[in-house]
Enzyme design. Structure first.
Site: not given
Ligand code: AMP
Ligand code: MG
Length: 489
Positions: A90, A110, A122-123, A173, A180, A249, A259
């Site tokens: 996303r 983001k 949903d991105g 951001r 990472r 990550d 994050d």
């Molecule tokens: P994060 O919790 O932000 O570190 O995200 C962990 C993983 O989930 C990463 O690969 C993000 O890109 C993916 N991700 C988190 N939220 C979404 C979302 N709403 N749509 C698509 N991918 C997501």
């Molecule tokens: Mg992350």
């Protein structure tokens, strides 16, 4: 109008580690926060002067003709389990720009829509977590902790569905890079040594150029990342910060905090504090953060084995030697930061015991982490009672104070000067959980940015006590329900 002079060094050098894709346009975007001072540091004055252009660009509604937005590929260990296919699901990296100090910085949106890595997501980002990241990352920056920065927070005008119905947000951001540990794990998982090598070379040239020409630069690179990360985690620990989701990550090669999902600052000192609702086993509890530092860096070390030496056993031996240094290196950083927090500039062997004893009493008396250190300095300028009250007038604390004052007297500096130096490293104002929640609730559900703006302003000046701002320094009111944070993803 001058366009942003975007570079695309990542795409040029590491094409296999990303996918080019455009952000989705936002429905009816509105700029909620824009960081003018950061924009100036980035040489982006034209965005300050052209608010329409700024909104179009940072909401994904305008894409410059030479720009090549992309989503990065990465893997990661999430709560100890390897997930080979993560990547920006996303987020879109617009490109890199050279800031006024000559450093290359990533600009990333983001919450800007689906990418090839979105899986079932949903991105989008919900507005609450976007504003939360904006607030806390900028607060960390002011507190002197390496972090990604926040250039803008936008209300997309669209609904998104999480635990409850909310609105969408887009965060801009700015980061020294988005490399990472998980990027290395992605390159390594395909057993493609040239990809790991390209990634290491790129990381070295971007973050550790001074080691490019040393013998075994990959081993030196690993040691440099360990050093940066050790210093970062020490700074979190000494400020009472709990990241909450230290998956590989979410750990940068640059050593910046990234994050800000479920992170929060601790109120009463309790080493086992966990805020994140998904961290059910307390893997990322406050006191586990230094151990997780080594665990995560061990995952990075594994990916570097083929680069260090032709003989695998020799590689492992060399990397293990560096891994074994993380704990003492971390402890050195921690001790030096803790010494400053209690006003010591000279080094004595007994300091570590003095600090450990204070932490023990803080835990026993459940005193507020931030105020314990902040109020200590008052006792050097004629007010011992405030800190004693905080410690419930405990006799054990009085005993500790006597030993501490004796130690302070050996510093050969006036107590006023020591108090002033302590107040420069012990903030009075941190993002208090209930204040953050209050501000986010008003912003997201009441369309009222006033509490957010007020809190943001207070946090921009965390070390100077200002009359009338007591409610911003007070610990969160005791609640029967422990404070919980959510990833909001
Ligand atoms: P994060 O919790 O932000 O570190 O995200 C962990 C993983 O989930 C990463 O690969 C993000 O890109 C993916 N991700 C988190 N939220 C979404 C979302 N709403 N749509 C698509 N991918 C997501
Ligand atoms: Mg992350």
């Amino acid at each position: 109008m001058p366009e942003m002079d975007l570079k695309h060094t990542f795409i040029d050098k590491l094409h296999a580690l990303c996918q080019e894709c455009n952000p989705s346009p936002a429905l009816s975007p509105k700029m909620l926060m824009f960081n003018e001072s950061l924009a100036r540091d980035m040489g982006l004055e034209y965005l300050i002067q052209n608010s329409n252009e700024c909104l179009d660009l940072l909401s994904g509604n305008k894409i410059y003709k030479d720009s090549r937005p992309m989503a990065m590929a990465y893997s990661g260990h999430q709560f100890g389990h390897f997930n080979p296919q993560l990547g920006d699901g996303r987020a879109h990296l617009l490109g890199e720009i050279i800031d006024k100090e000559g450093n290359l910085k990533d600009i990333q949106l983001k919450g800007s829509g689906r990418t090839p890595f979105s899986r079932r997501g949903d991105g989008k980002s919900a507005l609450g977590p976007v504003l939360r990241e904006y607030l806390i990352s900028e607060s960390m920056h002011v507190l002197g902790i390496p972090t990604t920065r926040s250039l803008a927070a936008i209300h997309t005008g669209e609904k998104v569905f999480r635990e409850e119905e909310s609105f969408g947000g887009i965060m801009t951001r700015v980061a020294s890079s988005h490399l990472r540990i998980g990027s290395f794990e992605y390159a390594y998982k395909n057993k493609d040594i040239s990809m790991v090598k390209d990634l290491a070379d790129y990381s070295i040239s971007r973050h550790y150029p001074e080691i490019a020409s040393v013998d075994n630069s990959y081993l030196a690179f690993f040691a440099a990342v360990c050093n940066q990360q050790a210093s970062l985690i020490a700074s979190w620990m000494t400020i009472g910060f709990i990241h909450g989701v230290m998956n590989t990550d979410n750990m940068t090669i640059s050593g910046e905090t990234i994050d800000y999902g479920p992170c929060a600052f601790m109120d009463a000192y309790n080493p086992s504090t966990v805020f994140s609702s998904i961290d059910v086993n307390g893997r990322y509890a406050y006191s586990n953060q230094p151990a997780i530092l080594t665990w995560n860096l061990t995952r990075l070390a594994e990916t570097l084995i083929p680069l260090i030496n032709k003989d695998k056993d020799e590689s492992i031996k060399l990397l293990t030697e560096v891994l074994q240094l993380i704990k003492p290196v971390y402890t050195n950083y921690w001790l030096s930061m803790m010494r400053s927090k209690i006003g010591l500039s000279k080094e004595e062997r007994s300091d570590i015991e003095l600090i450990a004893n204070l932490l023990e009493i803080m835990e026993e008396e459940k005193t507020d982490f931030t105020l314990s250190f902040r109020f200590l300095s008052k006792s050097l300028i004629g007010d011992s009672q405030t800190v004693r009250t905080l410690f419930n007038n405990s006799r054990r604390f009085d005993g500790w104070m006597m030993i501490w004052k004796e130690r302070i007297s050996q510093e050969g500096i006036t107590e006023e000067k020591i108090a002033a130096s302590m107040d420069k490293v012990n903030p009075l104002y941190i993002p208090r959980n209930y204040k953050v929640e209050e501000a986010l609730k008003a912003a997201v559900f009441e369309n009222n940015m006033e509490p957010f703006n007020k809190l943001y302003d207070v946090l921009q000046n965390p070390y100077q006590e200002i009359n009338g701002l007591e409610s911003f320094s007070d610990p969160s009111p005791e609640s029967k329900i422990p404070y919980k944070t959510f990833c909001g993803t």
